[in-house]
Design an enzyme around this catalytic site. Sequence first.
Site, PDB file in Angstrom:
ATOM      1  N   ASN A  52       0.836  -1.204   0.000  1.00 36.31           N
ATOM      2  CA  ASN A  52       0.000   0.000   0.000  1.00 36.31           C
ATOM      3  C   ASN A  52       0.865   1.246   0.000  1.00 36.31           C
ATOM      4  O   ASN A  52       1.985   1.260   0.519  1.00 36.31           O
ATOM      5  CB  ASN A  52      -0.969  -0.001   1.197  1.00 36.31           C
ATOM      6  N   CYS A 113       8.062   7.752   9.027  1.00 29.22           N
ATOM      7  CA  CYS A 113       7.800   8.879   8.123  1.00 29.22           C
ATOM      8  C   CYS A 113       9.100   9.543   7.697  1.00 29.22           C
ATOM      9  O   CYS A 113      10.043   9.620   8.495  1.00 29.22           O
ATOM     10  CB  CYS A 113       6.951   9.925   8.817  1.00 29.22           C
TER      11      CYS A 113
HETATM   12  C1  FMN Z   1      -3.570   0.254   4.145  1.00 28.04           C
HETATM   13  C2  FMN Z   1      -2.623   0.398   5.302  1.00 28.04           C
HETATM   14  C3  FMN Z   1      -2.495   1.646   5.925  1.00 28.04           C
HETATM   15  C4  FMN Z   1      -1.619   1.800   7.012  1.00 28.04           C
HETATM   16  N1  FMN Z   1      -1.523   3.018   7.635  1.00 28.04           N
HETATM   17  C5  FMN Z   1      -0.709   3.158   8.726  1.00 28.04           C
HETATM   18  C6  FMN Z   1      -0.649   4.392   9.426  1.00 28.04           C
HETATM   19  O1  FMN Z   1      -1.342   5.356   9.110  1.00 28.04           O
HETATM   20  N2  FMN Z   1       0.206   4.486  10.488  1.00 28.04           N
HETATM   21  C7  FMN Z   1       0.979   3.424  10.899  1.00 28.04           C
HETATM   22  O2  FMN Z   1       1.745   3.547  11.872  1.00 28.04           O
HETATM   23  N3  FMN Z   1       0.917   2.220  10.256  1.00 28.04           N
HETATM   24  C8  FMN Z   1       0.098   2.070   9.192  1.00 28.04           C
HETATM   25  N4  FMN Z   1       0.034   0.867   8.538  1.00 28.04           N
HETATM   26  C9  FMN Z   1       0.856  -0.253   9.017  1.00 28.04           C
HETATM   27  C10 FMN Z   1       0.053  -1.218   9.900  1.00 28.04           C
HETATM   28  O3  FMN Z   1      -0.455  -0.566  11.041  1.00 28.04           O
HETATM   29  C11 FMN Z   1       0.928  -2.425  10.318  1.00 28.04           C
HETATM   30  O4  FMN Z   1       2.033  -1.957  11.055  1.00 28.04           O
HETATM   31  C12 FMN Z   1       1.438  -3.215   9.132  1.00 28.04           C
HETATM   32  O5  FMN Z   1       0.459  -3.289   8.113  1.00 28.04           O
HETATM   33  C13 FMN Z   1       1.851  -4.637   9.515  1.00 28.04           C
HETATM   34  O6  FMN Z   1       0.786  -5.347  10.106  1.00 28.04           O
HETATM   35  P1  FMN Z   1      -0.223  -6.311   9.270  1.00 28.04           P
HETATM   36  O7  FMN Z   1       0.637  -7.227   8.462  1.00 28.04           O
HETATM   37  O8  FMN Z   1      -1.030  -7.028  10.323  1.00 28.04           O
HETATM   38  O9  FMN Z   1      -1.062  -5.420   8.419  1.00 28.04           O
HETATM   39  C14 FMN Z   1      -0.847   0.685   7.460  1.00 28.04           C
HETATM   40  C15 FMN Z   1      -0.987  -0.546   6.809  1.00 28.04           C
HETATM   41  C16 FMN Z   1      -1.852  -0.702   5.753  1.00 28.04           C
HETATM   42  C17 FMN Z   1      -1.973  -2.053   5.106  1.00 28.04           C
END
Ligand code: FMN
Length: 286
Positions: A52, A113
């Site tokens: 993403n 970031c």
């Molecule tokens: C569509 C999307 C948007 C995300 N937006 C943020 C965000 O705004 N801030 C943040 O710290 N992590 C963001 N993440 C990261 C997730 O919080 C998480 O750390 C990462 O996806 C790994 O976990 P998962 O495999 O369970 O999704 C985002 C992930 C995805 C897929």
Amino acid sequence: MTASGTFGYGTEYSHLFDIQKLGAIVCKGTTLEPREGNPQPRVAETACGVLNSIGLQNIGVKALIEEKAPLWASWRVPVIVNIAGETVDDYSQLAGELDGVAGVSAIEVNISCPNIRAGGAEFGASPKSAARVTTAVKAATSLPILVKLTPNTSDIAEVAMAVAEAGADAISLINTLKGIAIDVTKRRPLLGSISGGLSGPAIKPVALYMVYEVAGAVEVPVIGCGGITTASDAIEFIMAGASAIQVGTASFTNPRAPLDVLEGIEKFMKKEGIEDITKLIGIARL
Ligand SMILES: Cc1cc2nc3c(=O)[nH]c(=O)nc-3n(C[C@H](O)[C@H](O)[C@H](O)COP(=O)(O)O)c2cc1C
């Protein structure tokens, strides 16, 4: 907990299941000003994961305080606000504005970031800049702060130690791994902003490794995140040393995934005759 950016502001899911049963909700990354995010396309499915490049689309901290927090204040489940900035000042200003707002239980600091004053390198890529952000946020708020680490660094345990030293109350990890997908027909990168962040089951072994490393390096609680889809995944993270876990991408295929994981952990504990989850934290560590 839910993982930031995968569960909106909680309200989007509240009609699907009882979100009040969760441990906490972490909301979408919030910036000082509202953001429209990156150009489309911003999401691409990959083998066992998702790339993403949303680009922190969000309503901005003012609207969050006015429109979301009053509702959160009436919830039983605590809401943690994830914050993001381009400068250290952005982070401290955000933390200051959220301090004392009813409905906000804690702050999660996203240090994945780009630091625009330092050539765009991620704040979380170096122990020094990660600690600088943590110190600034800690000074600006009395709320508990979770610092969320990026896997896009050479030694995540060093970054973890630096942010713990700087005052982080807990450390969450991991954020997404950098990746690219190519559209072979168009002969161009598939995502509008070229690269994106990889999440989902594909990153679970990497996340688990990093949680294991960090849990061995710091005293503060570690919150595991990355590819957790089932209760068994979550228990792996807890056994590696996580005190809590977050469910992210799994919610896209199963919106009830965070609660399914929670209930699955409870079932596992009953089956194994474990009354206290803390008995499992770090049990697999050698
Ligand atoms: C569509 C999307 C948007 C995300 N937006 C943020 C965000 O705004 N801030 C943040 O710290 N992590 C963001 N993440 C990261 C997730 O919080 C998480 O750390 C990462 O996806 C790994 O976990 P998962 O495999 O369970 O999704 C985002 C992930 C995805 C897929």
